[in-house]
Design an enzyme around this catalytic site. Structure first.
Site, short mmCIF file in Angstrom:
data_model
loop_
_atom_site.label_atom_id
_atom_site.label_comp_id
_atom_site.label_asym_id
_atom_site.label_seq_id
_atom_site.Cartn_x
_atom_site.Cartn_y
_atom_site.Cartn_z
N ASP A 295 0.83 -1.19 0.00
CA ASP A 295 0.00 0.00 0.00
C ASP A 295 0.87 1.26 0.00
OD1 ASP A 295 -1.81 2.05 0.48
OD2 ASP A 295 -2.92 0.96 2.02
N ASP B 6 -6.96 2.28 -10.72
CA ASP B 6 -8.19 1.51 -10.88
C ASP B 6 -9.37 2.47 -10.75
OD1 ASP B 6 -10.42 -0.21 -10.57
OD2 ASP B 6 -9.09 -1.81 -9.89
N LYS C 100 -18.21 1.56 -10.61
CA LYS C 100 -19.52 1.53 -9.96
C LYS C 100 -19.58 2.55 -8.83
CE LYS C 100 -20.36 -3.34 -11.05
NZ LYS C 100 -20.66 -4.70 -10.52
N THR D 197 2.98 4.81 -21.24
CA THR D 197 3.16 3.52 -20.59
C THR D 197 2.48 2.43 -21.41
OG1 THR D 197 1.15 3.70 -19.27
CG2 THR D 197 3.18 4.63 -18.33
N ARG D 198 2.77 1.20 -21.06
CA ARG D 198 2.14 0.06 -21.72
C ARG D 198 0.63 0.12 -21.55
NH1 ARG D 198 4.33 -5.57 -19.66
NH2 ARG D 198 6.21 -4.32 -19.90
#
Length: 226
Positions: free
Chosen positions: A109, A131, A135, A205-206
């Site tokens: 973390d 991320d 929702k 970035t990828r």
């Protein structure tokens, strides 16, 4: 509000495909040598031996951005945090191949490390393609929430920069809403191209390349700590 600053729970898989022997060796030998210590204050002196500008990346993916910036600025120190093993392996490969002596990693973390830094000690904080938790009931899990932003603001120097990149429209709108409520950050955008075109020194970035192949727009936000 139950945001990531108070939840302290990592969601998703900690690892993916099985590591090859060379990758496992990097984890066993290189990672311990460049890991952020588990306890105590985290300072430039404790990590690199002397004072230098510090950069902090939250969730570095496979480490392309972290390695690019560290190679570009060898006299700066870079701290990267990523909870997923396969991403850490990617960063370790960059550190090995580019001979980067100015990178320290934490597998876990990011907030646990961020809180241990002295206030006003960071020049840059990066949050690239986090991320999105699309929702509404998962909005509290997003890193762009006031709890994490309070910590980021405390650790950034006045004039320091918080960079955010996303290809998710929901996260883009959410971030603009939340950041607009802040009085401790100034959005460094004057015209639309300032957040629609990738700034110099900000490599693709990828993950970003994959998003563009899918036809996604990408937004680049730069906020300066007041």
């Amino acid at each position: 509000m139950s945001d990531p600053a108070t939840i302290r729970r990592l969601y998703g898989r900690a690892k993916g495909h099985k590591l090859r022997q060379g990758q496992a060796t990097l984890v066993e030998e290189l990672l311990p040598a460049i890991s952020v210590p588990d306890e105590g204050p985290v300072t430039a002196e404790s990590l690199f031996g002397y004072d230098r500008p510090l950069h902090f990346e939250i969730g570095f993916g496979s480490g392309e951005h972290l390695a690019y910036r560290a190679d570009l600025l060898p006299d700066h120190g870079f701290i990267g945090c990523e909870p997923f093993l396969n991403g850490v392996v990617g960063a370790l490969m960059h550190v090995r191949d580019k001979h980067l002596a100015n990178v320290r990693l934490h597998m876990g973390d990011a907030l646990d490390v961020l809180e241990r830094l002295p206030d006003a000690s960071l020049r840059f904080v990066y949050l690239l393609h986090p991320d999105p938790w699309p929702k509404a009931r998962h909005a509290k899990r997003r890193m762009v929430n006031h709890g994490p932003l309070d910590i980021i603001a405390a650790k950034l120097q006045p004039g320091g920069e918080f960079r955010l990149g996303t290809d998710d429209p929901t996260y883009c709108r959410w971030s603009m809403m939340v950041m607009n409520q802040r009085r401790d950050f100034e959005w460094l955008a004057i015209k639309a191209s300032d957040f629609l075109v990738r700034p110099g020194g900000w490599p693709e970035t990828r993950y970003e390349a994959k998003a563009r192949r899918k036809g996604h727009e990408v937004w680049y936000f730069r906020y300066q700590r007041k």
